[in-house]
Design an enzyme around this catalytic site. Sequence first.
Site, PDB file in Angstrom:
ATOM      1  N   CYS A 128      -2.110  12.282   2.319  1.00 50.75           N
ATOM      2  CA  CYS A 128      -2.839  11.273   1.413  1.00 50.75           C
ATOM      3  C   CYS A 128      -2.892  11.500   0.017  1.00 50.75           C
ATOM      4  O   CYS A 128      -3.044  12.677  -0.254  1.00 50.75           O
ATOM      5  CB  CYS A 128      -4.113  11.149   1.989  1.00 50.75           C
ATOM      6  SG  CYS A 128      -5.106   9.948   1.012  1.00 50.75           S
ATOM      7  N   ASN A 190       3.974   9.084   5.107  1.00 45.75           N
ATOM      8  CA  ASN A 190       2.811   8.449   4.570  1.00 45.75           C
ATOM      9  C   ASN A 190       3.322   7.556   3.250  1.00 45.75           C
ATOM     10  O   ASN A 190       4.375   7.419   3.194  1.00 45.75           O
ATOM     11  CB  ASN A 190       1.831   9.539   4.333  1.00 45.75           C
ATOM     12  CG  ASN A 190       0.362   9.141   4.073  1.00 45.75           C
ATOM     13  OD1 ASN A 190       0.124   7.982   3.647  1.00 45.75           O
ATOM     14  ND2 ASN A 190      -0.645   9.853   4.606  1.00 45.75           N
ATOM     15  N   GLY A 215       4.145  -0.697   2.968  1.00 39.66           N
ATOM     16  CA  GLY A 215       4.962  -1.795   3.470  1.00 39.66           C
ATOM     17  C   GLY A 215       6.381  -2.043   3.437  1.00 39.66           C
ATOM     18  O   GLY A 215       7.118  -0.749   3.226  1.00 39.66           O
ATOM     19  N   GLY A 242       6.563   0.502   6.591  1.00 37.90           N
ATOM     20  CA  GLY A 242       7.285  -0.836   6.322  1.00 37.90           C
ATOM     21  C   GLY A 242       7.740  -1.398   7.558  1.00 37.90           C
ATOM     22  O   GLY A 242       8.407  -2.532   7.536  1.00 37.90           O
ATOM     23  N   THR A 264       0.795  -1.679   7.653  1.00 42.10           N
ATOM     24  CA  THR A 264       0.685  -2.525   6.808  1.00 42.10           C
ATOM     25  C   THR A 264       1.032  -3.869   7.084  1.00 42.10           C
ATOM     26  O   THR A 264       0.282  -4.825   6.814  1.00 42.10           O
ATOM     27  CB  THR A 264       1.452  -2.228   5.339  1.00 42.10           C
ATOM     28  OG1 THR A 264       1.115  -0.873   5.176  1.00 42.10           O
ATOM     29  CG2 THR A 264       1.351  -3.332   4.077  1.00 42.10           C
TER      30      THR A 264
HETATM   31  C1  SIN Z   1      -6.383   6.594   2.231  1.00 40.78           C
HETATM   32  O1  SIN Z   1      -7.665   6.749   2.918  1.00 40.78           O
HETATM   33  O2  SIN Z   1      -6.724   6.821   0.812  1.00 40.78           O
HETATM   34  C2  SIN Z   1      -5.358   6.420   2.678  1.00 40.78           C
HETATM   35  C3  SIN Z   1      -4.916   7.264   3.807  1.00 40.78           C
HETATM   36  C4  SIN Z   1      -3.890   8.152   3.793  1.00 40.78           C
HETATM   37  O3  SIN Z   1      -3.189   7.995   2.636  1.00 40.78           O
HETATM   38  O4  SIN Z   1      -3.361   9.184   4.270  1.00 40.78           O
END
Ligand code: SIN
Length: 302
Positions: A128, A190, A215, A242, A264
């Site tokens: 993330c 990710n 996306g 995507g 997405t």
């Molecule tokens: C987030 O909650 O910031 C998105 C999740 C992720 O990017 O793993």
Amino acid sequence: MANMKVNIAGVEWKNPVTTGSGTFGFGREYNEYFSLSELGAVCLKALSAVPRMGNPSPRIAETPKGILNSVGLQNPGAEAFLEKELPWLRQFDTKLIANLCGSTMDDYVAVAEILGDQVDMFELNISCPNVKEGGMAFGTNARMIEEITQKVKAVSKVPLIVKLSPNVTDITEMARAAEAGGADALSLINTLFGMKIDVKTRRPVLYNNMGGLSGPAVKPVAVRMVYQVRQAVKLPIIGMGGITTGEDAIEFMLAGANAVAVGTAGIVDPYAWIRVRNGIEAYLEENHIQDVNDIVGTVEMH
Ligand code: SIN
């Protein structure tokens, strides 16, 4: 009818389609459109050992063929999930994947211990881009990937998927590190770290300034990375980035993915998961392929 079952690290999914964590919450909203039992697996919004508020708004911005998000791993915490969400989720005939997050390695271990064997698989979120500690900070360093994978694997009672970040120079090095740490499977990609600026205010659109791009805009990058990782490791791969149509999913599988996640696309069309699953089935039928597993990694390079 062609076989649609896939086996991901010993867990049998009825079809190769799952949800991209973070885009599906805990499934309640989408269950208004289709039964979660239609999916091979449901990958849930990230869970931490303690509740997280996430980042301030705005935390979503539209971009050409994609979105930027900086949600910041908002979630009610693993214990509240077990009490309030899991009993409801258990009514569905699908596999449940808990996406694990934290700020320190000990946090990740703690959430894995709290969840125990109450879900079918774990997905280690070390990718993330929206948090200062944990997340991508771990997932862009091969040594740390190996160490955190080892630590979480040591306490995991269910197969461990490691979700890789695309924000690296060499994705195969990260995949090998996860494999060396004992990962049972990999998921990728990710989001790509990005930024959008409002030219009137001259400020970034997202409060957090930068965020993760997902996306259709990221799909070619994701397909390339799945292909490269397929060449580098033997682990099962869940490909994502995507995917909007059945044809997109087939592209990922030809590149080497054993299963696919749709994320997405579901924000635009809540039936996207079903459309993708049906599209895979239609492709197999049109091409007289008896088993979805037969197409995995069969791309013929020039
Ligand atoms: C987030 O909650 O910031 C998105 C999740 C992720 O990017 O793993």
